[in-house]
Motif scaffolding. Structure first.
Motif, mmCIF file in Angstrom:
data_model
loop_
_atom_site.group_PDB
_atom_site.id
_atom_site.type_symbol
_atom_site.label_atom_id
_atom_site.label_comp_id
_atom_site.label_asym_id
_atom_site.label_seq_id
_atom_site.Cartn_x
_atom_site.Cartn_y
_atom_site.Cartn_z
ATOM 1 N N THR A 261 0.834 -1.197 0.000
ATOM 2 C CA THR A 261 0.000 0.000 0.000
ATOM 3 C C THR A 261 0.870 1.249 0.000
ATOM 4 O OG1 THR A 261 -0.139 0.362 2.398
ATOM 5 C CG2 THR A 261 -1.612 -1.299 1.452
ATOM 6 N N GLY A 262 0.263 2.359 -0.373
ATOM 7 C CA GLY A 262 0.992 3.621 -0.365
ATOM 8 C C GLY A 262 1.389 4.072 1.018
ATOM 9 N N GLU A 263 0.765 3.485 2.045
ATOM 10 C CA GLU A 263 1.074 3.841 3.439
ATOM 11 C C GLU A 263 2.173 2.965 4.023
ATOM 12 O OE1 GLU A 263 -2.059 3.419 2.177
ATOM 13 O OE2 GLU A 263 -2.239 5.595 1.999
ATOM 14 N N ALA B 201 -2.372 -11.452 -4.208
ATOM 15 C CA ALA B 201 -2.873 -10.335 -3.411
ATOM 16 C C ALA B 201 -2.906 -9.048 -4.226
ATOM 17 C CB ALA B 201 -1.995 -10.134 -2.171
ATOM 18 N N ALA B 202 -3.873 -8.183 -3.903
ATOM 19 C CA ALA B 202 -3.966 -6.841 -4.476
ATOM 20 C C ALA B 202 -4.476 -5.902 -3.400
ATOM 21 C CB ALA B 202 -4.904 -6.820 -5.677
ATOM 22 N N ALA B 203 -4.002 -4.649 -3.412
ATOM 23 C CA ALA B 203 -4.398 -3.663 -2.408
ATOM 24 C C ALA B 203 -5.201 -2.549 -3.052
ATOM 25 C CB ALA B 203 -3.166 -3.080 -1.720
ATOM 26 N N SER B 204 -6.212 -2.053 -2.335
ATOM 27 C CA SER B 204 -7.025 -0.959 -2.849
ATOM 28 C C SER B 204 -6.188 0.313 -2.937
ATOM 29 C CB SER B 204 -8.236 -0.730 -1.950
ATOM 30 O OG SER B 204 -7.833 -0.361 -0.641
ATOM 31 N N PRO B 205 -6.536 1.235 -3.845
ATOM 32 C CA PRO B 205 -5.734 2.460 -3.992
ATOM 33 C C PRO B 205 -5.616 3.276 -2.714
ATOM 34 C CG PRO B 205 -7.186 2.191 -5.877
ATOM 35 C CD PRO B 205 -7.588 1.138 -4.873
ATOM 36 N N LEU C 272 -4.797 -11.695 -9.770
ATOM 37 C CA LEU C 272 -5.857 -10.695 -9.687
ATOM 38 C C LEU C 272 -5.275 -9.299 -9.729
ATOM 39 C CD1 LEU C 272 -7.246 -10.271 -6.050
ATOM 40 C CD2 LEU C 272 -5.005 -11.213 -6.572
ATOM 41 N N ALA C 273 -6.132 -8.310 -10.060
ATOM 42 C CA ALA C 273 -5.707 -6.909 -10.070
ATOM 43 C C ALA C 273 -6.933 -6.020 -9.944
ATOM 44 C CB ALA C 273 -4.950 -6.571 -11.352
ATOM 45 N N LEU C 274 -6.709 -4.852 -9.350
ATOM 46 C CA LEU C 274 -7.724 -3.810 -9.280
ATOM 47 C C LEU C 274 -7.452 -2.766 -10.354
ATOM 48 C CD1 LEU C 274 -7.572 -3.498 -5.450
ATOM 49 C CD2 LEU C 274 -9.757 -3.733 -6.635
ATOM 50 N N THR C 275 -8.505 -2.138 -10.866
ATOM 51 C CA THR C 275 -8.307 -0.995 -11.744
ATOM 52 C C THR C 275 -7.730 0.165 -10.933
ATOM 53 O OG1 THR C 275 -10.629 -0.383 -11.383
ATOM 54 C CG2 THR C 275 -10.109 -1.649 -13.376
ATOM 55 N N ASP C 276 -7.144 1.132 -11.614
ATOM 56 C CA ASP C 276 -6.475 2.241 -10.928
ATOM 57 C C ASP C 276 -7.403 2.998 -9.991
ATOM 58 O OD1 ASP C 276 -4.137 1.629 -12.171
ATOM 59 O OD2 ASP C 276 -4.107 3.343 -13.524
ATOM 60 N N ASP D 220 -16.906 -2.174 -3.448
ATOM 61 C CA ASP D 220 -17.421 -1.148 -2.543
ATOM 62 C C ASP D 220 -16.835 -1.428 -1.173
ATOM 63 O OD1 ASP D 220 -18.775 0.777 -1.150
ATOM 64 O OD2 ASP D 220 -20.752 -0.142 -1.347
ATOM 65 N N GLY D 221 -15.728 -0.771 -0.844
ATOM 66 C CA GLY D 221 -15.025 -1.068 0.398
ATOM 67 C C GLY D 221 -14.483 -2.476 0.352
ATOM 68 N N SER D 222 -14.947 -3.329 1.274
ATOM 69 C CA SER D 222 -14.522 -4.722 1.267
ATOM 70 C C SER D 222 -15.536 -5.627 0.581
ATOM 71 C CB SER D 222 -14.286 -5.211 2.703
ATOM 72 O OG SER D 222 -15.500 -5.173 3.447
ATOM 73 N N SER D 223 -16.618 -5.047 0.056
ATOM 74 C CA SER D 223 -17.681 -5.839 -0.568
ATOM 75 C C SER D 223 -17.457 -5.969 -2.070
ATOM 76 C CB SER D 223 -19.051 -5.190 -0.315
ATOM 77 O OG SER D 223 -19.332 -5.134 1.070
ATOM 78 N N LEU D 224 -17.760 -7.145 -2.605
ATOM 79 C CA LEU D 224 -17.618 -7.411 -4.028
ATOM 80 C C LEU D 224 -18.959 -7.855 -4.604
ATOM 81 C CD1 LEU D 224 -14.256 -9.458 -4.078
ATOM 82 C CD2 LEU D 224 -14.574 -7.000 -4.412
ATOM 83 N N SER D 225 -19.337 -7.244 -5.727
ATOM 84 C CA SER D 225 -20.558 -7.626 -6.437
ATOM 85 C C SER D 225 -20.175 -8.221 -7.782
ATOM 86 C CB SER D 225 -21.466 -6.404 -6.658
ATOM 87 O OG SER D 225 -21.829 -5.814 -5.420
ATOM 88 N N PRO D 226 -20.637 -9.435 -8.094
ATOM 89 C CA PRO D 226 -20.177 -10.122 -9.302
ATOM 90 C C PRO D 226 -20.625 -9.440 -10.585
ATOM 91 C CG PRO D 226 -21.949 -11.352 -8.250
ATOM 92 C CD PRO D 226 -21.581 -10.258 -7.308
ATOM 93 N N LEU D 227 -19.718 -9.448 -11.576
ATOM 94 C CA LEU D 227 -19.984 -8.880 -12.900
ATOM 95 C C LEU D 227 -20.015 -9.944 -13.986
ATOM 96 C CD1 LEU D 227 -17.507 -5.853 -12.683
ATOM 97 C CD2 LEU D 227 -19.996 -5.775 -12.367
#
Length: 335
Positions: free
Chosen positions: A190-192, A237-241, A287-291, A312-319
């Motif tokens: 993470t950036g932190e 693993a992937a981290a949120s922005p 896996l990866a998150l968009t920017d 949405d935060g820690s929640s995932l809605s399938p696409l």
């Protein structure tokens, strides 16, 4: 429009481009030859075999069977092959920061540096460095977000290795930190300054865990030790922005787990099954998150699909999923 990139890892290796619509759902686009060779084996053991440069202008792909890396220029919604560069034996992971590139050669447990110039890779003299041991069995290489250090996970030695990055692009003295749990594998930073590491120590139910560390330059300090998620064989693993969440895939059972990351680096399980492909199915991996952090994508190699979720935060809605990938598919980058 976001794009997702996956390599086929076939003898005549290719990159597949998938396009995301306004709702994040994917459609399969064109294939682009790397000019190199993949292993032709399912489940390439790596994280970071397909990476985008920080400015989004180049895609770098490790060709594990031809011992080289292909550089593509990102051209709108497509790719244009620019150059290939020889690496050490069996490259499986690539890292880039501000035009500086390091490639992890797993056969000889080394890393080597390059400059990304005019669409090609120029080797940096004196940059190749050995890891902590010949049997290190390394999994991933990455730069810290500020570019001050290079980080490698070593499964064979149960260690996290760091090198300070010098002004000329070479590496300083190696540092070895014992991992909190066995078999450190994929990780996200993470950036932190928090590093979330997966521990791929078993396929049986309940044998899945992750740990966290604080990274300051090349110094690594353990924070949360081997936190279980009740699933099996956690690997990527992937981290949120914003650095508040991490997502990990469980290779042996089709689940994406969500974790909360505190400012001090503490890791807590938020949802062991935030996302599911098919419960109990083997094959979920890179896996990866968009920017912007709105969408998460992951390769399900055994089903030949890339699955997507809205975040949405820690929640995932399938696409849903886009398919027609070979079972050898590996690596995933998204923007």
């Amino acid at each position: 429009m976001a794009n997702v990139y996956v390599q086929t890892n076939e003898p005549e290796n290719k990159v597949l481009v998938l396009h995301a619509g306004s709702d994040g759902a994917l459609t399969l686009g064109d294939a682009y030859a790397t000019g190199g060779a993949g292993t032709a084996k399912p489940h390439l053991p790596s994280q970071g075999s397909v990476v985008l440069s920080g400015d989004g202008r180049h895609l770098l792909v490790a060709n594990a069977a031809s011992d080289d890396v292909t550089v593509f220029s990102v051209d709108g919604d497509g790719l244009r092959a620019s150059a290939r560069a020889a690496t050490g034996g069996v490259p499986r992971s690539v890292a880039e920061h501000a035009g500086l590139v390091y490639v992890l050669a797993t056969a000889d447990a080394t890393v080597g540096g390059y400059r990304l110039q005019d669409g090609g890779l120029e080797p940096i003299e004196g940059s190749r460095r050995a890891l902590s041991a010949p049997g290190a069995d390394p999994a991933q290489v990455a730069f810290t977000p500020d570019g001050r250090a290079l980080v490698v996970t070593e499964r064979g030695t149960n260690a996290i290795v760091t090198f300070p990055v010098e002004a000329d692009g070479t590496l300083g003295e190696i540092r070895v930190t014992p991992s909190s749990g066995p078999t450190p594998y994929g990780f996200a930073l993470t950036g932190e300054g928090t590093m979330v590491v997966t521990e791929a120590f078993g396929a049986r139910k309940g044998a899945a865990a992750a740990s966290s560390y604080k990274v300051d330059g090349a110094a690594v300090t353990p924070v949360t030790a081997s936190a279980g998620n009740g699933r099996s064989e956690i690997c990527w693993a992937a981290a949120s922005p914003d650095g508040r969440y991490a997502f990990t895939t469980n290779f042996a059972d089709g689940a994406v787990s969500a974790w909360a990351v505190a400012a001090d680096g503490r890791l807590a399980l938020a949802d062991a099954t935030a996302g599911i492909t098919v419960d109990g199915r083997i094959g979920l991996r890179d896996l990866a998150l968009t920017d912007d952090g709105r969408y998460l994508y992951a390769v399900d190699a055994d089903s030949g699909s890339v699955f997507g979720w809205a975040v949405d935060g820690s929640s995932l809605s399938p696409l849903g999923a886009a398919g027609s990938l070979p079972v050898t598919a590996a690596g995933l980058a998204a923007r």
